[in-house]
Design an enzyme around this catalytic site. Structure first.
Site, PDB file in Angstrom:
ATOM      1  N   CYS A 148       0.756  -1.297   0.030  1.00  0.00           N
ATOM      2  CA  CYS A 148       0.038  -0.140  -0.176  1.00  0.00           C
ATOM      3  C   CYS A 148       1.006   1.332  -0.008  1.00  0.00           C
ATOM      4  O   CYS A 148       1.510   1.648  -1.047  1.00  0.00           O
ATOM      5  CB  CYS A 148      -1.084  -0.001   1.151  1.00  0.00           C
ATOM      6  SG  CYS A 148      -2.521   1.230   1.151  1.00  0.00           S
ATOM      7  N   HIS A 157      -3.884  -4.771   0.253  1.00  0.00           N
ATOM      8  CA  HIS A 157      -3.568  -5.299   1.297  1.00  0.00           C
ATOM      9  C   HIS A 157      -3.689  -6.832   1.372  1.00  0.00           C
ATOM     10  O   HIS A 157      -4.539  -7.259   1.603  1.00  0.00           O
ATOM     11  CB  HIS A 157      -4.374  -4.885   2.425  1.00  0.00           C
ATOM     12  CG  HIS A 157      -4.304  -3.237   2.627  1.00  0.00           C
ATOM     13  ND1 HIS A 157      -3.012  -2.797   3.520  1.00  0.00           N
ATOM     14  CD2 HIS A 157      -4.666  -2.155   2.214  1.00  0.00           C
ATOM     15  CE1 HIS A 157      -3.214  -1.536   3.647  1.00  0.00           C
ATOM     16  NE2 HIS A 157      -4.188  -1.170   2.821  1.00  0.00           N
ATOM     17  N   GLU A 165      -2.627  -8.923   3.196  1.00  0.00           N
ATOM     18  CA  GLU A 165      -2.933  -9.582   4.877  1.00  0.00           C
ATOM     19  C   GLU A 165      -4.477  -9.257   5.003  1.00  0.00           C
ATOM     20  O   GLU A 165      -4.906 -10.035   6.100  1.00  0.00           O
ATOM     21  CB  GLU A 165      -2.209  -8.507   5.638  1.00  0.00           C
ATOM     22  CG  GLU A 165      -2.369  -7.269   5.895  1.00  0.00           C
ATOM     23  CD  GLU A 165      -2.099  -6.253   5.065  1.00  0.00           C
ATOM     24  OE1 GLU A 165      -2.305  -4.820   5.260  1.00  0.00           O
ATOM     25  OE2 GLU A 165      -1.859  -6.495   3.898  1.00  0.00           O
TER      26      GLU A 165
END
Length: 196
Positions: free
Chosen positions: A76, A178, A180
């Site tokens: 990001c 993202h 994650e």
């Protein structure tokens, strides 16, 4: 050991949790020696480019990041700060990637920030992401984007603009979304990075 760079950015904890789920040894640190000694480095975060670059310059982390020779993964804002310049605050960035960061200018009714699930279209010449990632959806939250260029590994489209969803140059890897927070496909991408 994976070092996660600790600086004045939000959303770093979600990366720690993702690595814990995978079972990878990691440390959140701003210590230059520990970052240089790590097997892999992750440069994550959410924040404003100008204030973040000021912090990186003041703490010497900017030079540390530029000098790293092990695999580095920018996520990001981490991806955007690896570029040459950002329109967010009109600030020079780390210059690892020559591409520039632009602000979304919606013309067809899309909202900014770009927030939610969008696809990842792998380019044919990519060499580090699993083929199953192609066409999958990942989670994005951003108001600025990186121009697609020679370092682009994957693209997506928003506000009528094709932009870099993933990038790679030498030992630097990056994702605008993202991983994650992108469920199984995000975990696959993190594992792909850890395997380079």
């Amino acid at each position: 050991m994976v070092a996660i760079i600790n600086y004045n950015a939000g959303n770093i904890r979600s990366v720690l949790y993702a690595l814990e789920r995978i079972g990878v040894a990691h440390e959140l640190t701003a210590d230059h020696a520990k970052i240089r000694a790590a097997d892999k480095v992750i440069f994550p975060g959410v924040g404003a480019a100008a204030s973040t670059m000021a912090h990186l310059n003041q703490t010497g982390l900017s030079e540390v990041i530029r000098s790293l020779t092990q695999p580095v993964f920018g996520v990001c804002v981490g991806m955007q700060l690896l570029c040459s310049h950002s329109e967010e605050g009109d600030v020079p960035c780390l210059g690892v990637f020559p591409e520039r960061v632009r602000q979304f200018r919606p013309v067809t009714g899309e909202k900014v920030p770009h927030m939610g699930w969008n696809d990842v279209q792998l380019r044919p010449d990519h060499n580090w992401v699993s083929p199953e990632v192609d066409g999958s959806y990942c989670y994005y939250v951003h108001s600025y984007y990186v121009e697609a260029g020679p370092d682009t590994v994957a693209t997506t489209t928003y506000c009528g603009t094709d932009f870099a969803a993933m990038m790679q140059r030498d030992n630097f890897y990056a994702a605008q979304f993202h991983p994650e927070k992108s469920a199984q496909v995000g975990e696959r991408i993190i594992r792909d990075f850890l395997a380079v």
